[in-house]
Scaffold this motif. Sequence first.
Motif, PDB file in Angstrom:
ATOM      1  N   GLY A 170    -102.663   8.693  86.373  1.00 41.51           N
ATOM      2  CA  GLY A 170    -102.776   7.803  85.228  1.00 41.51           C
ATOM      3  C   GLY A 170    -101.924   8.268  84.069  1.00 41.51           C
ATOM      4  N   LYS A 171    -102.506   8.303  82.879  1.00 39.15           N
ATOM      5  CA  LYS A 171    -101.766   8.685  81.677  1.00 39.15           C
ATOM      6  C   LYS A 171    -101.764  10.201  81.438  1.00 39.15           C
ATOM      7  CE  LYS A 171    -102.582   4.275  79.308  1.00 39.15           C
ATOM      8  NZ  LYS A 171    -103.141   3.613  78.093  1.00 39.15           N
ATOM      9  N   LEU A 172    -102.440  10.939  82.303  1.00 41.20           N
ATOM     10  CA  LEU A 172    -102.441  12.391  82.148  1.00 41.20           C
ATOM     11  C   LEU A 172    -101.068  12.960  82.486  1.00 41.20           C
ATOM     12  CD1 LEU A 172    -105.829  13.426  83.850  1.00 41.20           C
ATOM     13  CD2 LEU A 172    -105.349  13.252  81.408  1.00 41.20           C
ATOM     14  N   SER A 173    -100.681  14.002  81.791  1.00 39.38           N
ATOM     15  CA  SER A 173     -99.469  14.721  82.167  1.00 39.38           C
ATOM     16  C   SER A 173     -99.793  15.634  83.342  1.00 39.38           C
ATOM     17  CB  SER A 173     -98.954  15.546  80.988  1.00 39.38           C
ATOM     18  OG  SER A 173     -99.875  16.586  80.680  1.00 39.38           O
ATOM     19  N   VAL A 174     -98.764  16.174  83.961  1.00 40.03           N
ATOM     20  CA  VAL A 174     -98.976  17.104  85.073  1.00 40.03           C
ATOM     21  C   VAL A 174     -99.763  18.322  84.593  1.00 40.03           C
ATOM     22  CG1 VAL A 174     -97.834  18.611  86.745  1.00 40.03           C
ATOM     23  CG2 VAL A 174     -96.899  16.335  86.270  1.00 40.03           C
ATOM     24  N   THR A 175     -99.464  18.797  83.383  1.00 41.59           N
ATOM     25  CA  THR A 175    -100.171  19.951  82.824  1.00 41.59           C
ATOM     26  C   THR A 175    -101.639  19.639  82.583  1.00 41.59           C
ATOM     27  OG1 THR A 175     -98.142  20.712  81.743  1.00 41.59           O
ATOM     28  CG2 THR A 175    -100.235  21.602  80.920  1.00 41.59           C
ATOM     29  N   GLU A 186    -103.455  19.501  85.893  1.00 39.72           N
ATOM     30  CA  GLU A 186    -103.694  20.841  86.428  1.00 39.72           C
ATOM     31  C   GLU A 186    -104.841  21.522  85.685  1.00 39.72           C
ATOM     32  OE1 GLU A 186    -103.376  24.239  88.725  1.00 39.72           O
ATOM     33  OE2 GLU A 186    -102.607  22.203  89.034  1.00 39.72           O
ATOM     34  N   LYS A 187    -104.944  21.278  84.384  1.00 38.33           N
ATOM     35  CA  LYS A 187    -106.039  21.871  83.612  1.00 38.33           C
ATOM     36  C   LYS A 187    -107.388  21.349  84.095  1.00 38.33           C
ATOM     37  CE  LYS A 187    -107.802  22.439  78.912  1.00 38.33           C
ATOM     38  NZ  LYS A 187    -107.591  22.174  77.472  1.00 38.33           N
ATOM     39  N   HIS A 216    -107.359  27.844  97.426  1.00 41.62           N
ATOM     40  CA  HIS A 216    -108.190  26.638  97.332  1.00 41.62           C
ATOM     41  C   HIS A 216    -108.263  26.093  95.912  1.00 41.62           C
ATOM     42  CE1 HIS A 216    -109.312  28.283 101.244  1.00 41.62           C
ATOM     43  NE2 HIS A 216    -109.624  27.049 101.562  1.00 41.62           N
ATOM     44  N   ARG A 217    -107.653  26.781  94.964  1.00 41.43           N
ATOM     45  CA  ARG A 217    -107.482  26.227  93.619  1.00 41.43           C
ATOM     46  C   ARG A 217    -106.233  25.359  93.547  1.00 41.43           C
ATOM     47  NH1 ARG A 217    -109.796  28.138  89.012  1.00 41.43           N
ATOM     48  NH2 ARG A 217    -111.551  29.547  89.273  1.00 41.43           N
ATOM     49  N   THR A 218    -105.461  25.337  94.608  1.00 39.83           N
ATOM     50  CA  THR A 218    -104.245  24.536  94.680  1.00 39.83           C
ATOM     51  C   THR A 218    -104.411  23.447  95.740  1.00 39.83           C
ATOM     52  OG1 THR A 218    -103.133  25.797  96.433  1.00 39.83           O
ATOM     53  CG2 THR A 218    -102.996  26.680  94.193  1.00 39.83           C
ATOM     54  N   LEU A 219    -103.348  22.677  95.943  1.00 45.04           N
ATOM     55  CA  LEU A 219    -103.381  21.625  96.957  1.00 45.04           C
ATOM     56  C   LEU A 219    -102.912  22.117  98.325  1.00 45.04           C
ATOM     57  CD1 LEU A 219    -101.976  18.642  94.845  1.00 45.04           C
ATOM     58  CD2 LEU A 219    -104.344  19.306  95.224  1.00 45.04           C
ATOM     59  N   LEU A 220    -102.723  23.420  98.467  1.00 44.74           N
ATOM     60  CA  LEU A 220    -102.236  23.963  99.733  1.00 44.74           C
ATOM     61  C   LEU A 220    -103.134  23.652 100.928  1.00 44.74           C
ATOM     62  CD1 LEU A 220    -100.875  27.432  98.531  1.00 44.74           C
ATOM     63  CD2 LEU A 220     -99.531  25.529  99.466  1.00 44.74           C
ATOM     64  N   PRO A 270    -105.080  32.223  79.946  1.00 44.39           N
ATOM     65  CA  PRO A 270    -106.401  32.654  80.412  1.00 44.39           C
ATOM     66  C   PRO A 270    -107.525  31.758  79.942  1.00 44.39           C
ATOM     67  CG  PRO A 270    -105.615  34.069  78.640  1.00 44.39           C
ATOM     68  CD  PRO A 270    -104.467  33.176  79.025  1.00 44.39           C
ATOM     69  N   SER A 271    -107.287  30.959  78.890  1.00 45.69           N
ATOM     70  CA  SER A 271    -108.337  30.075  78.375  1.00 45.69           C
ATOM     71  C   SER A 271    -108.148  28.643  78.826  1.00 45.69           C
ATOM     72  CB  SER A 271    -108.348  30.120  76.843  1.00 45.69           C
ATOM     73  OG  SER A 271    -107.097  29.662  76.324  1.00 45.69           O
ATOM     74  N   ALA A 272    -107.301  28.448  79.856  1.00 46.33           N
ATOM     75  CA  ALA A 272    -107.001  27.082  80.292  1.00 46.33           C
ATOM     76  C   ALA A 272    -108.153  26.423  81.005  1.00 46.33           C
ATOM     77  CB  ALA A 272    -105.781  27.081  81.212  1.00 46.33           C
ATOM     78  N   ASN A 273    -109.212  27.189  81.310  1.00 47.08           N
ATOM     79  CA  ASN A 273    -110.299  26.619  82.089  1.00 47.08           C
ATOM     80  C   ASN A 273    -111.496  26.203  81.257  1.00 47.08           C
ATOM     81  OD1 ASN A 273    -109.024  26.869  84.588  1.00 47.08           O
ATOM     82  ND2 ASN A 273    -109.517  29.040  84.671  1.00 47.08           N
ATOM     83  N   THR A 274    -111.323  26.089  79.952  1.00 48.46           N
ATOM     84  CA  THR A 274    -112.427  25.583  79.153  1.00 48.46           C
ATOM     85  C   THR A 274    -112.627  24.111  79.441  1.00 48.46           C
ATOM     86  OG1 THR A 274    -110.897  25.145  77.350  1.00 48.46           O
ATOM     87  CG2 THR A 274    -112.082  27.245  77.303  1.00 48.46           C
TER      88      THR A 274
END
Length: 378
Positions: free
Chosen positions: A33-38, A41-42, A199-203, A282-286
């Motif tokens: 949708g309107k989300l960026s790739v970044t 991923e967040k 498993h945190r990725t699409l691999l 490191p704080s990207a997972n809030t």
Amino acid sequence: MESPSQLPASSSKYHHPYFTPAEVEYLSEKQRGKLSVTQEEKVRQNACSFLDALGARIGFPRRTIATGQTLYHRFHLFFPRKDFNYIDVSLAALYVSTKMHDTLKKPRELLAVSYAVRFPELAAKSKHPAGEIDLDTMDPQVVENDRQRLLAVERLILETICFNFTSRMPFPYVIKIGRALGATKTLTKLAWRLAVDCHRTLLPIQYPPHTIALGSIHVAALLSSFEQPPATEEPPLKSAHDIATMLNRKGDWEKKYQSQVEDLEDIAHQIIDLLIQNIQSPSANTSPSTPSSPAPHLSHRDRTLQPQHPTSPYKSDQLIRLKIAMRETEHPPRPRQPLGTADPSALYSGEDNNLLGRNEGTVRFLFGPPGIGDNPSS
């Protein structure tokens, strides 16, 4: 306008165990949708952190948590992110995973622990030894609404896997392949942790588990040998440098392990990208504010989930140098055709996706891609 008698009475939905990078990019862009790739991923890392925290608190084995993360990734290849809160999808994915691995918990049990993870101040007041929230002390309508959403998303997840409960994990392969390659216990343990991070990725929806395992060993060998003094091991063990050198080149090992060097290079870049991201942000997972609170008075306050990443012994500049060194010697990407069709988007351009979540007519769910043997159906 077609009359009801002219509409198809039945249709088929095929299960795709893996997707090519082109398919993943096409489907991800469609649902982003309107989300960026970044931003996408967040949100993905938020969901994975939530599943990690929830699974650890309940005591689920790693296979249950990892499968829940993979189901979450698969779900959003078919359904828009804007239509679903990642908490609801994560809970439903974990619920399906508990069925697949025979570690079943009831929806209310998952909700009780999830509230404790999302709202630690409520967990601190809980008298339960595990810190679960007593659902009887909360607004029953809130709990029931959350339970209904979980079950509704569960149905959609089951449809995305065509009710195929087969699940194979990379972790046993890490041990077996590591032993066959002569890897040390230290290297194998690092490869295991990297297989968890995969498993945190699409691999896991792009490559089979034995290739993920071999790719994890490859990355572990690279991390253990890059810019490090040469090390020797007593036979039959091999040094990290020797294993990395072998897996960086084409050879007989490709046939033996049914994997190709181009795929290992792709896996390596995605894992290292994840490690760099975790070090730099490191704080990207809030988490963003939750849509509803289980507190009796339904307060709407921002909450944060603690990142579940272990402390990395590597520095981002070192990992970037490793990626540059890999680019200098890597092979051209391997062309991969989608299963059943030559067009990456043909299977997902409309009709196939539209069958998901529908109540009209009869849908046959088949356990394999079109044209691949005789498909048994659910």
